[in-house]
Design a protein around this motif. Sequence first.
Motif, short mmCIF file in Angstrom:
data_model
loop_
_atom_site.label_atom_id
_atom_site.label_comp_id
_atom_site.label_asym_id
_atom_site.label_seq_id
_atom_site.Cartn_x
_atom_site.Cartn_y
_atom_site.Cartn_z
N PRO A 198 -25.12 16.49 5.51
CA PRO A 198 -23.92 16.23 4.72
C PRO A 198 -23.85 14.74 4.35
CG PRO A 198 -23.37 16.29 7.04
CD PRO A 198 -24.84 16.55 6.94
N PRO A 199 -23.07 14.41 3.35
CA PRO A 199 -22.87 13.00 3.04
C PRO A 199 -22.30 12.28 4.26
CG PRO A 199 -21.89 14.41 1.36
CD PRO A 199 -22.29 15.29 2.50
N VAL A 200 -22.77 11.08 4.44
CA VAL A 200 -22.25 10.30 5.56
C VAL A 200 -20.83 9.88 5.24
CG1 VAL A 200 -22.54 8.18 6.90
CG2 VAL A 200 -24.54 9.48 6.15
N ALA A 201 -19.95 10.18 6.11
CA ALA A 201 -18.55 9.84 5.88
C ALA A 201 -18.32 8.36 6.18
CB ALA A 201 -17.66 10.69 6.78
N ILE A 202 -17.65 7.74 5.29
CA ILE A 202 -17.29 6.33 5.50
C ILE A 202 -15.77 6.23 5.42
CG2 ILE A 202 -17.43 4.01 4.51
CD1 ILE A 202 -20.18 4.68 3.53
N ASP A 203 -15.22 5.50 6.35
CA ASP A 203 -13.77 5.33 6.33
C ASP A 203 -13.35 4.76 4.98
OD1 ASP A 203 -13.60 6.24 8.84
OD2 ASP A 203 -13.38 4.29 9.80
N ILE A 214 -18.17 -3.36 -0.20
CA ILE A 214 -19.27 -2.85 0.63
C ILE A 214 -19.09 -3.30 2.07
CG2 ILE A 214 -21.76 -3.05 1.05
CD1 ILE A 214 -22.12 -3.21 -2.01
N TRP A 215 -18.71 -4.56 2.23
CA TRP A 215 -18.49 -5.09 3.58
C TRP A 215 -17.49 -4.23 4.34
CZ3 TRP A 215 -20.20 -8.27 7.22
CH2 TRP A 215 -19.32 -8.67 8.22
N GLN A 216 -16.42 -3.90 3.64
CA GLN A 216 -15.40 -3.11 4.33
C GLN A 216 -15.90 -1.71 4.65
OE1 GLN A 216 -11.31 -3.66 4.10
NE2 GLN A 216 -10.94 -1.65 3.25
N GLN A 239 -33.48 7.13 8.03
CA GLN A 239 -32.48 6.35 7.33
C GLN A 239 -32.26 5.03 8.06
OE1 GLN A 239 -32.27 7.75 4.38
NE2 GLN A 239 -30.06 7.94 4.35
N VAL A 240 -32.33 3.92 7.32
CA VAL A 240 -31.94 2.63 7.90
C VAL A 240 -30.43 2.51 7.76
CG1 VAL A 240 -32.11 0.13 7.72
CG2 VAL A 240 -34.14 1.56 7.38
N THR A 241 -29.78 2.40 8.85
CA THR A 241 -28.33 2.29 8.80
C THR A 241 -27.89 0.87 9.11
OG1 THR A 241 -28.19 3.00 11.09
CG2 THR A 241 -27.94 4.69 9.41
N TYR A 242 -26.69 0.57 8.67
CA TYR A 242 -26.15 -0.78 8.81
C TYR A 242 -24.77 -0.70 9.45
CZ TYR A 242 -29.72 -1.79 5.27
OH TYR A 242 -30.89 -1.89 4.57
N ARG A 243 -24.48 -1.73 10.21
CA ARG A 243 -23.12 -1.85 10.75
C ARG A 243 -22.79 -3.32 10.87
NH1 ARG A 243 -23.70 -3.02 16.27
NH2 ARG A 243 -25.77 -2.52 17.09
N ARG A 244 -21.50 -3.59 10.76
CA ARG A 244 -21.06 -4.99 10.86
C ARG A 244 -21.28 -5.52 12.26
NH1 ARG A 244 -15.96 -3.91 7.60
NH2 ARG A 244 -14.99 -3.60 9.61
N GLU A 289 -17.41 -0.58 8.11
CA GLU A 289 -16.59 -0.46 9.33
C GLU A 289 -17.27 0.51 10.30
OE1 GLU A 289 -13.75 -1.96 10.22
OE2 GLU A 289 -13.74 -0.85 12.11
N THR A 290 -17.81 1.57 9.72
CA THR A 290 -18.63 2.48 10.52
C THR A 290 -20.07 2.37 10.03
OG1 THR A 290 -18.14 4.23 8.94
CG2 THR A 290 -16.79 4.13 10.92
N MET A 291 -20.97 2.76 10.87
CA MET A 291 -22.38 2.67 10.51
C MET A 291 -22.66 3.50 9.26
SD MET A 291 -25.58 3.43 13.01
CE MET A 291 -24.84 2.50 14.34
N ALA A 292 -23.43 2.92 8.34
CA ALA A 292 -23.71 3.63 7.10
C ALA A 292 -25.09 3.25 6.61
CB ALA A 292 -22.66 3.29 6.06
N ASP A 293 -25.64 4.06 5.74
CA ASP A 293 -26.88 3.66 5.10
C ASP A 293 -26.58 3.31 3.65
OD1 ASP A 293 -27.01 6.03 3.43
OD2 ASP A 293 -27.61 7.12 5.24
N ALA A 294 -27.57 2.74 2.97
CA ALA A 294 -27.34 2.25 1.62
C ALA A 294 -26.93 3.37 0.67
CB ALA A 294 -28.59 1.54 1.12
N ASP A 295 -27.50 4.56 0.88
CA ASP A 295 -27.11 5.68 0.02
C ASP A 295 -25.63 5.99 0.15
OD1 ASP A 295 -29.45 6.44 -1.33
OD2 ASP A 295 -30.25 7.28 0.53
N ALA A 296 -25.16 5.98 1.38
CA ALA A 296 -23.75 6.30 1.62
C ALA A 296 -22.86 5.22 1.03
CB ALA A 296 -23.50 6.43 3.13
N VAL A 297 -23.28 3.97 1.15
CA VAL A 297 -22.51 2.88 0.55
C VAL A 297 -22.45 3.08 -0.96
CG1 VAL A 297 -22.49 0.40 0.11
CG2 VAL A 297 -23.00 1.24 2.41
N ALA A 298 -23.57 3.41 -1.54
CA ALA A 298 -23.62 3.60 -3.00
C ALA A 298 -22.72 4.76 -3.42
CB ALA A 298 -25.06 3.85 -3.44
N ARG A 299 -22.73 5.81 -2.61
CA ARG A 299 -21.88 6.96 -2.96
C ARG A 299 -20.40 6.58 -2.90
NH1 ARG A 299 -25.69 10.01 -0.04
NH2 ARG A 299 -24.40 10.00 1.85
#
Lengths: 270, 158
Positions: free
Chosen positions: B108-113, B50-52, B12-17, B55-65
Amino acid sequence: MTAGALLAEHHYDFGGIPLAITCQSSRLQDLLELRYGAFTTSQPALWHIEYRLSSSREPSPQGLADGRQQPLRAQRGGDRLRLESDSFHLELDLKQRTGKLVGPLATYPIDRMIQMLWYETWDRGLIVHGAAFTDGERGWLASGPSGSGKSTLAALFPEAALCDELAAVHLDDRPHLGSLPFWESRPGSAPLCGIYLLRHGTYDRRRRVGSSEAFACLRREIVWPIFDPDALRRTFESLADLISRVPIWELAFRPTRDVWAVISQEPEAA
Amino acid sequence: MPVRLTEIQGAQVTYRRARQTAWRTIGEETIVLDLAEKRMVGLNGTAAFIWQSLETMADADAVARTLSAETSPDFGLAEIEVFLEQLVELGLVLHGEPEERRPVAIDPPVAIDPPSTIDPPVELEPPQILWQETVEQVAATCAFFPAQNPLCNQVPFS
């Protein structure tokens, strides 16, 4: 110090920054008086700056349109901050609030220094490219790019104008304006009741602008402290706060004194 | 079939601010300031959301979810990935350390704040950078305008 040289200390208050400048050049002292004399104060200085003339540093060549074309380099290390351009350099001790400015016989290094010290002194606020006005109780800021009418407006209302180029905005409990010594100016401050984004018009009218439009215009009229990331962040947040707290209008005007009736309208007036 | 960015080499390519950023929502836009590059970027509502979420590292799938949980976007994962990579190019977002893909059964789904300040976008528009601008130091000083005022002469007594 060379024999016979007289070290003189001049005290000023620039937009809420009590500042002492010492120099031993009588020609520079005359220049300081000519340019900043109106801002003389008897307050104790918060910052103490020594200005040394350097013959090896020539004034910036004429033809530079403005400061954007003269790059500034900043270096920070602990309590020390150094700002350098092609023609002057400033070294500050942020803890002791002292500094040494080495540059040509000119005031623009001091202008730049004032801007830097202002941001180093005030946490909440910003310097805006604009003319400041007051009726004695209320204050207004008229901002816009060069040629939009700031100096024209200031010339129309000399009794109300505090400055016609740069103004300091303090964002304390109640936002207020302070004049800075650029071009035509005199010391003064007032509660900030509104901001006008200037443009020329065929009749006088004002139009309330939304936050996005206000930010789009004002972000290009801020003296951004690009030398210091923390000051840059604070200024960004201050601009957002300013837009949320102070009413902002676009002001189209003809260059007559009739426009004052529009400027001094209450915020809720049409 | 093109390889999705999120599935490069099975990780998974993950992203963080990036840390050197500040942002505020002003009117309809969220403005991000890159303190290092001294550049501002204006984001539309979806982009801000999406920017917000980064806050924690996430991948595109998690952002989409996360986005799908709040709205019904009529754009797909590809648009989100393109936008995230635009942010990476601008230096506003960094690739996180790739995580080894674990077995699906225990993934599990990646938890995003949950977003605390930016509401879900009302308009279902793709994430978009509206504008970008370098922060410049407006430093008008009459020393550079010797003709405009007698006080503006650089060396008035020479």
